[in-house]
Design a protein around this motif. Structure first.
Motif, PDB file in Angstrom:
ATOM      1  N   LEU A 193       8.682   0.508  -4.484  1.00 45.96           N
ATOM      2  CA  LEU A 193       9.578  -0.049  -3.475  1.00 45.96           C
ATOM      3  C   LEU A 193       9.461   0.719  -2.157  1.00 45.96           C
ATOM      4  O   LEU A 193       9.491   0.120  -1.074  1.00 45.96           O
ATOM      5  CB  LEU A 193      11.015  -0.014  -3.977  1.00 45.96           C
ATOM      6  N   GLU A 194       9.327   2.031  -2.259  1.00 46.98           N
ATOM      7  CA  GLU A 194       9.241   2.855  -1.048  1.00 46.98           C
ATOM      8  C   GLU A 194       7.896   2.713  -0.344  1.00 46.98           C
ATOM      9  O   GLU A 194       7.817   2.772   0.890  1.00 46.98           O
ATOM     10  CB  GLU A 194       9.485   4.324  -1.406  1.00 46.98           C
ATOM     11  N   GLU A 195       6.832   2.525  -1.110  1.00 48.64           N
ATOM     12  CA  GLU A 195       5.475   2.495  -0.545  1.00 48.64           C
ATOM     13  C   GLU A 195       4.877   1.087  -0.492  1.00 48.64           C
ATOM     14  O   GLU A 195       3.682   0.945  -0.262  1.00 48.64           O
ATOM     15  CB  GLU A 195       4.551   3.399  -1.379  1.00 48.64           C
ATOM     16  N   MET A 196       5.693   0.069  -0.696  1.00 48.46           N
ATOM     17  CA  MET A 196       5.202  -1.309  -0.753  1.00 48.46           C
ATOM     18  C   MET A 196       4.442  -1.696   0.517  1.00 48.46           C
ATOM     19  O   MET A 196       4.996  -1.676   1.612  1.00 48.46           O
ATOM     20  CB  MET A 196       6.378  -2.267  -0.959  1.00 48.46           C
ATOM     21  N   PRO A 197       3.157  -2.076   0.400  1.00 47.42           N
ATOM     22  CA  PRO A 197       2.401  -2.503   1.589  1.00 47.42           C
ATOM     23  C   PRO A 197       2.872  -3.868   2.077  1.00 47.42           C
ATOM     24  O   PRO A 197       3.407  -4.668   1.305  1.00 47.42           O
ATOM     25  CB  PRO A 197       0.948  -2.582   1.086  1.00 47.42           C
ATOM     26  N   GLU A 198       2.692  -4.114   3.344  1.00 45.54           N
ATOM     27  CA  GLU A 198       2.946  -5.445   3.887  1.00 45.54           C
ATOM     28  C   GLU A 198       1.697  -6.310   3.664  1.00 45.54           C
ATOM     29  O   GLU A 198       0.632  -5.826   3.318  1.00 45.54           O
ATOM     30  CB  GLU A 198       3.253  -5.362   5.381  1.00 45.54           C
ATOM     31  N   GLY A 199       1.861  -7.617   3.887  1.00 41.51           N
ATOM     32  CA  GLY A 199       0.699  -8.497   3.806  1.00 41.51           C
ATOM     33  C   GLY A 199       0.883  -9.639   2.835  1.00 41.51           C
ATOM     34  O   GLY A 199       1.967  -9.869   2.293  1.00 41.51           O
ATOM     35  N   LYS A 200      -0.194 -10.355   2.600  1.00 36.31           N
ATOM     36  CA  LYS A 200      -0.155 -11.545   1.753  1.00 36.31           C
ATOM     37  C   LYS A 200      -0.097 -11.155   0.281  1.00 36.31           C
ATOM     38  O   LYS A 200      -0.353 -10.000  -0.099  1.00 36.31           O
ATOM     39  CB  LYS A 200      -1.367 -12.428   2.031  1.00 36.31           C
ATOM     40  N   ILE A 201       0.214 -12.144  -0.550  1.00 32.34           N
ATOM     41  CA  ILE A 201       0.347 -11.879  -1.985  1.00 32.34           C
ATOM     42  C   ILE A 201      -0.681 -12.640  -2.818  1.00 32.34           C
ATOM     43  O   ILE A 201      -0.691 -12.517  -4.037  1.00 32.34           O
ATOM     44  CB  ILE A 201       1.773 -12.231  -2.475  1.00 32.34           C
ATOM     45  N   MET A 202      -1.555 -13.413  -2.187  1.00 30.16           N
ATOM     46  CA  MET A 202      -2.605 -14.148  -2.909  1.00 30.16           C
ATOM     47  C   MET A 202      -3.931 -14.011  -2.171  1.00 30.16           C
ATOM     48  O   MET A 202      -3.992 -14.190  -0.948  1.00 30.16           O
ATOM     49  CB  MET A 202      -2.240 -15.621  -3.029  1.00 30.16           C
ATOM     50  N   ALA A 203      -4.996 -13.719  -2.918  1.00 30.07           N
ATOM     51  CA  ALA A 203      -6.331 -13.651  -2.317  1.00 30.07           C
ATOM     52  C   ALA A 203      -6.831 -15.046  -1.968  1.00 30.07           C
ATOM     53  O   ALA A 203      -7.405 -15.266  -0.906  1.00 30.07           O
ATOM     54  CB  ALA A 203      -7.298 -12.965  -3.272  1.00 30.07           C
ATOM     55  N   ILE A 204      -6.588 -15.998  -2.880  1.00 31.26           N
ATOM     56  CA  ILE A 204      -6.983 -17.400  -2.664  1.00 31.26           C
ATOM     57  C   ILE A 204      -5.755 -18.261  -2.944  1.00 31.26           C
ATOM     58  O   ILE A 204      -5.497 -18.649  -4.089  1.00 31.26           O
ATOM     59  CB  ILE A 204      -8.155 -17.810  -3.587  1.00 31.26           C
ATOM     60  N   PRO A 205      -4.937 -18.550  -1.926  1.00 29.06           N
ATOM     61  CA  PRO A 205      -3.675 -19.276  -2.148  1.00 29.06           C
ATOM     62  C   PRO A 205      -3.852 -20.690  -2.678  1.00 29.06           C
ATOM     63  O   PRO A 205      -2.984 -21.194  -3.395  1.00 29.06           O
ATOM     64  CB  PRO A 205      -3.031 -19.287  -0.751  1.00 29.06           C
ATOM     65  N   ASN A 206      -4.955 -21.351  -2.320  1.00 32.00           N
ATOM     66  CA  ASN A 206      -5.183 -22.737  -2.736  1.00 32.00           C
ATOM     67  C   ASN A 206      -5.779 -22.753  -4.146  1.00 32.00           C
ATOM     68  O   ASN A 206      -6.891 -22.266  -4.374  1.00 32.00           O
ATOM     69  CB  ASN A 206      -6.131 -23.426  -1.744  1.00 32.00           C
ATOM     70  N   TYR A 207      -5.052 -23.351  -5.094  1.00 37.73           N
ATOM     71  CA  TYR A 207      -5.504 -23.333  -6.484  1.00 37.73           C
ATOM     72  C   TYR A 207      -6.772 -24.157  -6.684  1.00 37.73           C
ATOM     73  O   TYR A 207      -7.609 -23.823  -7.541  1.00 37.73           O
ATOM     74  CB  TYR A 207      -4.395 -23.852  -7.412  1.00 37.73           C
ATOM     75  N   VAL A 208      -6.923 -25.222  -5.921  1.00 35.52           N
ATOM     76  CA  VAL A 208      -8.144 -26.037  -6.026  1.00 35.52           C
ATOM     77  C   VAL A 208      -9.357 -25.210  -5.596  1.00 35.52           C
ATOM     78  O   VAL A 208     -10.410 -25.229  -6.236  1.00 35.52           O
ATOM     79  CB  VAL A 208      -8.022 -27.317  -5.169  1.00 35.52           C
ATOM     80  N   ALA A 209      -9.176 -24.445  -4.494  1.00 38.32           N
ATOM     81  CA  ALA A 209     -10.258 -23.573  -4.031  1.00 38.32           C
ATOM     82  C   ALA A 209     -10.555 -22.471  -5.041  1.00 38.32           C
ATOM     83  O   ALA A 209     -11.721 -22.093  -5.244  1.00 38.32           O
ATOM     84  CB  ALA A 209      -9.882 -22.964  -2.681  1.00 38.32           C
TER      85      ALA A 209
END
Length: 412
Positions: A280-296
């Protein structure tokens, strides 16, 4: 004069466990002189089904291998799949996974403490611990939407973020368990009756633990400093530097009995709270999925060939998933699972030999067994004793279903 021996069958259906396994014991008086453990009553063909689906479908099928370990199998699944497919989860997703993995460890260890107390007849202790366990289940529901089967992990990340509003609830939970776990230590480790009932019972030496390939708290209680988070760190564990909890660090020696494994699990709860607090203290910012589109994502899987092993330190011990991707398929061509109970059940026979009949429930509960995790293969033979191949077995199953439908008057 030879002593009379009696045959005592336990299971496969019995009150000690909610899953089927059979322990056949021969006793002289109250002492067990011969033991045979029979498993294989809960095989569901999950690996076979998983190789007939795409990787996302199989990921959520892996959660159904075990309800209590319903993040452990998806964790090993995504780690192995990402290695095989050349995908790396974003740092923020890795920290979220670590938090959820440790939340599951807390709830699983408290569940185990209650079950062991129940097997010894301390039902008031069972109800008290399970009441305390509600707090972590509420947090898991807040973060994922479910108390069990969270459906939050994904190949290349996680499906849900930890929001600022969640952080306060997590910190409140940490404060709650700092106090509650100290109370549990006092009740379990200082109570003379509990200590008398567990000291010297289900005692596993370090040598025996290594020879039988014991894993998880069972091995650590015997003094074996092993933990996937320590030995092959992944996700946030690589930043944290986890050190396996062993009794010699706490009391100076490891006896490897039911008392020591209680101690290991209680102190691992403290460790999990520390890990969650760090994340919780060191949580990085940024996205949570490498490839958000499941079809891709599925398209990438179809284009990729590779194989890998995913390992995760589940509450019961290491979970291993082996994958092979290729043949232009969007799911695994090969998927094999090894769960900790597969190893730890091997300790039952040596622990039960020479033990008292009354110790059977303690020895069985000692390893925190899971039969559905354990049963991965089923061999079926025909009336002549020949092994039936999968194609023939499938054809016979279809024929039987059709015959039943006809008898019941059910239309196709």
């Amino acid at each position: 004069m030879a002593k009379t021996q009696y045959y005592v069958p336990v299971g496969p259906i019995h009150p000690a466990l909610k899953e089927p396994i059979r322990v056949e014991a021969k006793v002289e008086g109250e002492k067990i002189v011969e033991v045979d453990v029979k498993r294989g009553f809960a095989h569901r063909g999950i690996e076979y089904m998983g190789m007939k689906r795409n990787a996302i479908q199989t990921l959520y099928l892996s959660e159904r291998i075990c309800g209590i370990c319903s993040i452990s199998h998806p964790y090993a699944f995504v780690i192995g799949s990402e290695k095989a497919l050349g995908i790396e989860a974003p740092p923020r997703a890795q920290y979220i996974r670590t938090i959820i993995g440790e939340l599951e460890r807390i709830h699983s260890h408290i569940l185990w403490l209650g079950v062991v107390a129940h097997e010894m007849g301390f039902d008031s202790l069972l109800f008290w611990t399970w009441k305390g366990r509600e707090k972590v289940l509420d947090i898991l529901e807040l973060l994922t939407g479910n108390r069990i089967n969270y459906s939050v992990f994904m190949i290349g990340g996680v499906r849900r973020d930890i929001k600022e509003s969640h952080v306060k609830a997590l910190k409140d939970m940490i404060s709650y368990y700092r106090i509650f776990n100290e109370e549990m230590k006092e009740v379990f480790l200082s109570d003379p009756v509990y200590k008398a009932r567990t000291r010297g019972v289900a005692q596993l030496s370090k040598k025996m633990a290594l020879e039988l390939n014991a894993v998880g708290p069972v091995a650590r209680a015997a003094g074996v400093r092993m933990d996937v988070r320590q030995d092959i760190p992944y996700d946030a564990y690589a930043d944290i530097g986890v050190r396996a909890v062993v009794p010699q660090d706490i009391v100076g020696e490891a006896r490897g009995d039911a008392y020591d494994i209680t101690m290991v699990r209680l102190y691992e709860i403290d460790q999990s709270l520390d890990i969650i607090e760090y994340c919780l203290e060191e949580m990085p910012e940024g996205k949570i999925m490498a490839i958000p589109n499941y079809v891709a994502l599925l398209a990438k899987i179809r284009r990729t060939q590779g194989e890998a092993i995913g390992a995760h330190e589940a509450p019961r011990g290491e979970v291993i998933h082996y994958f092979k991707y290729g043949n232009k398929r969007d799911g695994p061509v090969v998927w094999k699972v090894i769960a900790p109970s597969y190893n730890n059940i091997n300790t039952w026979k040596p622990l039960l030999l020479g033990a008292e009949v009354a110790d059977i429930p303690i020895v069985v509960a000692y390893i925190d067994p899971c039969m559905c995790c354990n049963d991965r293969v089923a061999v079926v033979r025909d009336e002549d004793g020949r092994i039936i191949d999968p194609a023939t077995l499938h054809r016979k199953a279809v024929e039987k279903t059709r015959k039943l439908r006809e008898e019941l008057g059910v239309r196709e």
